[in-house]
Design an enzyme around this catalytic site. Structure first.
Site, PDB file in Angstrom:
ATOM      1  N   HIS A   1     -38.174  -1.800  15.810  1.00  0.00           N
ATOM      2  CA  HIS A   1     -38.893  -2.941  15.243  1.00  0.00           C
ATOM      3  C   HIS A   1     -40.088  -3.221  16.146  1.00  0.00           C
ATOM      4  CE1 HIS A   1     -38.628  -7.227  13.322  1.00  0.00           C
ATOM      5  NE2 HIS A   1     -39.877  -6.856  13.561  1.00  0.00           N
TER       6      HIS A   1
ATOM      7  N   GLU B   1     -38.728  -1.157  11.089  1.00  0.00           N
ATOM      8  CA  GLU B   1     -38.603  -2.453  10.447  1.00  0.00           C
ATOM      9  C   GLU B   1     -39.640  -3.428  11.002  1.00  0.00           C
ATOM     10  OE1 GLU B   1     -34.541  -3.536  11.202  1.00  0.00           O
ATOM     11  OE2 GLU B   1     -34.986  -4.270  13.227  1.00  0.00           O
TER      12      GLU B   1
ATOM     13  N   HIS C   1     -27.134  -6.449  11.897  1.00  0.00           N
ATOM     14  CA  HIS C   1     -27.100  -7.630  12.760  1.00  0.00           C
ATOM     15  C   HIS C   1     -25.682  -7.993  13.183  1.00  0.00           C
ATOM     16  CE1 HIS C   1     -31.358  -8.415  12.633  1.00  0.00           C
ATOM     17  NE2 HIS C   1     -31.173  -9.414  13.476  1.00  0.00           N
TER      18      HIS C   1
ATOM     19  N   HIS D   1     -27.758  -4.375  19.252  1.00  0.00           N
ATOM     20  CA  HIS D   1     -27.266  -5.206  20.353  1.00  0.00           C
ATOM     21  C   HIS D   1     -25.832  -4.846  20.736  1.00  0.00           C
ATOM     22  CE1 HIS D   1     -27.115  -8.785  22.911  1.00  0.00           C
ATOM     23  NE2 HIS D   1     -25.878  -8.938  22.468  1.00  0.00           N
TER      24      HIS D   1
END
Length: 250
Positions: A44, A76, A200, A224
């Protein structure tokens, strides 16, 4: 078919950017991830380049083209003219459009498909005209009408925002409710001809229930949680663990 795994490199890039040094090296960790069976890499490139730098894009494109030609590059971001030019130069297999403000820490909501229909149609047509698959970031709130409007943009996929689900790690009842909302959203998207991605705050613990509710899930993009696990297990083993969580044979 089990969902494919795209490894998001943003967190690794953010760690690199803490120092004016070339490590951790994105191409090195991208290579490890792809060699361990990841289906692609996600980045991103935000306007402030606080994690992914614009200069990272050709390096990662070359890594995939030269060493892992079956893998996919997913870029993205919010479709500014600068972002679209970056995509056109890097030629990713997939572009995931998100409705971010540049100041946001991370993507945290889906598109307003009714209010931004004309804008999205124009952007989707431009990217698809260059041969890129387009996915639109969408709230997983069970809104079937939103999925109908998403399909009308001409997009190929939606990526369901799974942040609220990921936040239920200590509340099984709320997690079950979030899974059902995501599932209803996916059902509506598929009914309107859209493939479904997700991303996410997904982990090896919460991925299997999601995949069971959405067996047609095409791809998950994870950064993450995967990066956090890699500190403990190493990148290669972590990729294998997440592939197993997706339902892949590892």
């Amino acid at each position: 078919m089990p969902a494919k795994l795209s490894v998001n490199l943003n967190a690794i890039a953010m760690l690199r950017n803490r120092r004016d040094l070339p490590w951790p090296d994105l191409a090195h960790f991208g290579r490890i991830a792809l060699a361990a069976g990841a289906s692609g890499l996600t980045v991103h490139p935000r306007p402030d380049q606080r994690h992914i730098r614009f200069s990272d894009l050709p390096v990662l494109r070359a890594l995939i083209d030269d060493e892992f030609p079956e893998a996919e590059f997913n870029i993205e971001g919010y479709p500014t003219e600068e972002f679209l030019a970056l995509c056109e130069a890097a030629e990713p297999e997939q572009v995931t459009l998100v409705p971010d403000d540049p100041s946001q820490a991370t993507s945290d909501h889906g598109w307003d498909f009714a209010g931004q229909q004309d804008f999205l149609k124009t952007v989707v047509a431009r990217l698809k005209g260059k041969g890129m698959r387009v996915s639109l970031f969408a709230d997983g709130d069970g809104d079937a009408q939103a999925m109908a409007l998403a399909a009308q943009t001409g997009a190929d996929r939606v990526e369901l925002y799974t942040g609220p689900y990921g936040g239920c790690y200590d509340d099984p009842e709320r997690a079950a409710n979030e899974i059902e909302r995501l599932g209803r959203t996916a059902d509506a998207a598929i009914a309107h001809g859209l493939a479904v991605n997700a991303g996410h705050d997904l982990t090896v613990a919460n991925l299997p229930p999601l995949a069971r509710r959405i067996p047609q899930l095409a791809e998950v993009s994870i950064g993450h949680g995967l990066t956090a696990d890699a500190l403990e297990y190493g990148m290669a083993e972590t990729v294998r663990r997440f592939r197993h969580a997706c339902g892949q044979k590892v």
